[in-house]
Design a protein around this motif. Structure first.
Motif, mmCIF file in Angstrom:
data_model
loop_
_atom_site.group_PDB
_atom_site.id
_atom_site.type_symbol
_atom_site.label_atom_id
_atom_site.label_comp_id
_atom_site.label_asym_id
_atom_site.label_seq_id
_atom_site.Cartn_x
_atom_site.Cartn_y
_atom_site.Cartn_z
ATOM 1 N N SER A 236 1.660 2.032 6.729
ATOM 2 C CA SER A 236 1.045 1.723 8.030
ATOM 3 C C SER A 236 -0.132 1.148 7.720
ATOM 4 C CB SER A 236 0.791 3.039 8.651
ATOM 5 O OG SER A 236 -0.167 3.697 7.927
ATOM 6 N N LYS A 237 -0.647 0.884 6.658
ATOM 7 C CA LYS A 237 -1.859 -0.046 6.362
ATOM 8 C C LYS A 237 -1.765 -1.501 5.804
ATOM 9 C CE LYS A 237 -4.681 4.054 5.321
ATOM 10 N NZ LYS A 237 -5.679 4.666 4.310
ATOM 11 N N ASP B 151 0.645 3.795 1.451
ATOM 12 C CA ASP B 151 0.975 3.930 2.961
ATOM 13 C C ASP B 151 1.170 2.858 3.788
ATOM 14 O OD1 ASP B 151 0.629 4.913 5.543
ATOM 15 O OD2 ASP B 151 -1.526 5.436 5.676
ATOM 16 N N HIS C 127 0.761 -1.199 0.134
ATOM 17 C CA HIS C 127 0.123 -0.039 0.056
ATOM 18 C C HIS C 127 0.928 1.316 0.083
ATOM 19 C CE1 HIS C 127 -2.877 3.012 1.259
ATOM 20 N NE2 HIS C 127 -3.970 2.015 0.942
#
Length: 604
Positions: free
Chosen positions: A240-241, A238, A236
């Motif tokens: 953190s996802k 991001d 992803h």
């Protein structure tokens, strides 16, 4: 039917409207271009996503082929059947060199291991990767891995089959650079000459490194998404996802992009979305997702791979075209507006003249501007309008004259021409308000003729009417221009006097009126004297309302007439006379009561 001149002007105006329509066409062309660019971007993304999925599958197949090569080497089976993993032997060392060569030529390989079936899945050959390069793990550092699925599941396979593990974060102890990284494991059984499985070869792949290598040919503004068969994000933009299941907080692709649900339900193999058609699901992006099996035909594992591109980058060409269209439309719009103004003025000028004449219907200067000499419909309309205006003006003049006559009749006495009672009361009320505002006074004189009834009976009504007209004329001559004279009816007249010293002036004015009316009148050869009785009431001493002032003046007039006539009295004098009369009656009654008391005493 329109004449050629007017038709030509209308055709030019319609041409200007056509230019404006071209602007609308440009606007819709811009939107069509946007849609076309987005559709092309969707197909391009879908092609790139499918290509990336194929390359990803091909890379896994290449790893599987490497695993099969290592597993089918004759030395692999002989090494896997050794009694223990301690010590070095020429076959093991030669095999280790092969493993090392594979690690060197495949930088995305994090580990290559040969694991025996014996000794609880003991590692016999193991190469790891760390920050300094390759690390060979041997001796007592080799670990037992029989409890891991990639070992016992692969041992259950027949030779030649490939095991593909779920993509997960590597948490095995002592894995050097592989620890904590997203890892995909490829395994295959090692069989002896009899076909019995004696061990497994396992290759750990750096998923991030593999995808980085695979997407190196993609444009830099592409964003990549990858999810496992449950929807957990493995890649992803991001970070953190990703791998939320490893941190106890799952982030699913089908929750973030609801249009991908059919992929996980396996009812579709690909989906497309864009921010124009799906502003909520793909805000500001163009998206393409495909579902691909993971690890060939073994099991039911699959991945969902997606690519995204910012919508602004896709529409950059449309924005450029839109700016050009806007400039072109603005230029043509400016020209069309200029033409519209010129032709509209030429076309509507006579209409403006007609409108001006209509709003200034009785102004002679407005009529001179009418286009009476034109030969088209405008000229016909102007000539008809001019005739209509003349007829209306004649009728309006007659109507206004009648209205003025009616208004005068409604507010004036027909015999004398003086204001009547209604008009006088209106003026009296206005005068009271003005006097109250200025803190001044006013007086009302009620004039009643003394001998008019005898004159009317003796000489007839026609002479009586002439007498009333003559009396009205004499009153106007006696009074000032600012005084108001009205006829109430019969032989009764009323006078309103205003001014700062009206209280002192009222008796003098009443006296002049009496003198004027006591002079001899000559009517139809007959000499006669009229005479008058006058009552005076004043504001604010006698009353503050018009009706009461009139009633008080009337009362004073009757008091003057009852005293013999040809006199004037103030309302205050009438009140004083009443008070004196009431006091005299009270004294008389008191005297009668005392006399009756004296007569009654002897009787008692």
């Amino acid at each position: 039917m329109l004449r050629p001149a007017l038709t030509f002007k209308l055709s030019v105006l319609f041409a200007c409207i056509g230019v404006l329509a071209s602007g609308a066409t440009g606007y819709y062309a811009y939107h069509a271009n946007r849609t076309m660019l987005v559709n092309e971007a969707e197909h391009s993304l879908l092609t790139s996503t499918e290509l990336l999925g194929q390359r990803f599958a091909a890379s896994i197949d290449d790893v599987a082929a490497d695993a099969l090569v290592l597993a089918t080497m004759p030395s692999s089976a002989s090494v896997a059947q050794t009694d223990d993993g301690v010590g070095a032997s020429p076959p093991r060392e030669r095999l280790a060199q092969v493993y090392s060569s594979f690690m060197v030529h495949h930088p995305e390989y994090l580990q290559i291991r040969l694991i025996t079936r014996q000794h609880y899945g003991l590692e016999l050959i193991r190469f790891d990767r760390d920050g300094d390069g390759l690390v060979r793990v041997d001796g007592r550092k080799l670990q037992e891995k029989g409890q891991f699925a990639y070992v016992f599941d692969t041992l259950a396979f027949t030779p030649g089959r490939i095991y593909t593990s779920p993509i997960s974060v590597n948490h095995e102890y002592g894995t050097h650079a592989a620890e904590g990284k997203p890892t995909l494991r490829i395994g295959t059984p090692v069989a002896d000459f009899n076909g019995s499985v004696v061990g497994v070869v396992v290759i750990d792949i750096d998923l991030a490194g593999m995808l980085k290598r695979l997407q190196s040919d993609l444009p830099s503004d592409y964003q990549i998404y990858l999810a496992n068969e449950w929807g957990d994000f493995l890649v992803h933009p991001d970070a953190s996802k990703t791998f939320g299941f490893d941190r106890g907080r799952r982030v699913l692709m089908q929750d973030s992009f609801s249009m991908t649900k059919p992929l996980f339900e396996q009812t579709q193999s690909e989906v497309l979305a864009n921010g124009l058609a799906h502003p909520r699901q793909a805000a500001g992006q163009v998206l393409a997702f495909v579902r691909r099996p993971l690890g060939g035909s073994e099991g039911n594992r699959f991945i969902v791979l997606g690519l995204a591109k910012p919508l602004d980058d896709v529409l950059s060409g449309a924005h450029l075209l839109g700016n050009r269209i806007i400039r072109m439309v603005l230029i043509f719009s400016g020209l069309s507006v200029l033409l519209a103004i010129l032709f509209a003025r030429a076309l509507t000028k006579p209409l403006h003249l007609l409108a001006y004449a209509a709003t200034h219907l009785f102004a002679e200067h407005a009529m001179h501007t009418l286009p009476l000499k034109r030969t088209d419909e405008i000229g016909v309309l102007a000539r008809c309008f001019d005739r209509l205006r003349r007829e209306i003006k004649a009728q309006m003049d007659a109507l206004h004259a009648k209205q003025r006559e009616l208004v005068h009749l409604a507010t004036h006495d027909t015999l004398t021409g003086l204001p009547n009672r209604m008009l006088f009361m209106q003026k009296l009320e206005s005068a009271i308000e003005e006097a109250a505002r200025r803190d001044e006074g006013l007086a009302v004189l009620f004039v009643d003729l003394d001998r008019f009834k005898q004159i009317n009976d003796q000489f007839g009504h026609s002479v009586g009417d002439k007498v009333l007209a003559a009396v009205a004329l004499r009153l106007e001559q006696v009074l000032c221009a600012g005084d108001v004279i009205a006829r109430l009816g019969g032989d009764e007249f009323i006078v309103l006097i205003e001014g700062p010293r009206v209280a002192e002036a009222a008796p003098g004015i009443a006296s002049r009126i009496m003198d004027a009316l006591n002079e001899t009148l000559l009517m139809d050869g007959h000499s006669m004297m009229v005479g008058a009785s006058i009552g005076i009431s004043q504001f604010p001493d006698d009353s503050g309302t018009a009706e009461e002032l009139l009633l008080n003046a009337d009362a004073a007039m009757y008091a003057a007439k009852s005293g013999g006539g040809c006199a004037y009295l103030r309302y205050q004098e009438v009140l004083e006379a009443r008070r004196r009369e009431q006091a005299g009656l009270a004294r008389a009654r008191a005297g009668e009561g005392a006399a009756e008391g004296r007569e009654a005493e002897p009787t008692a």
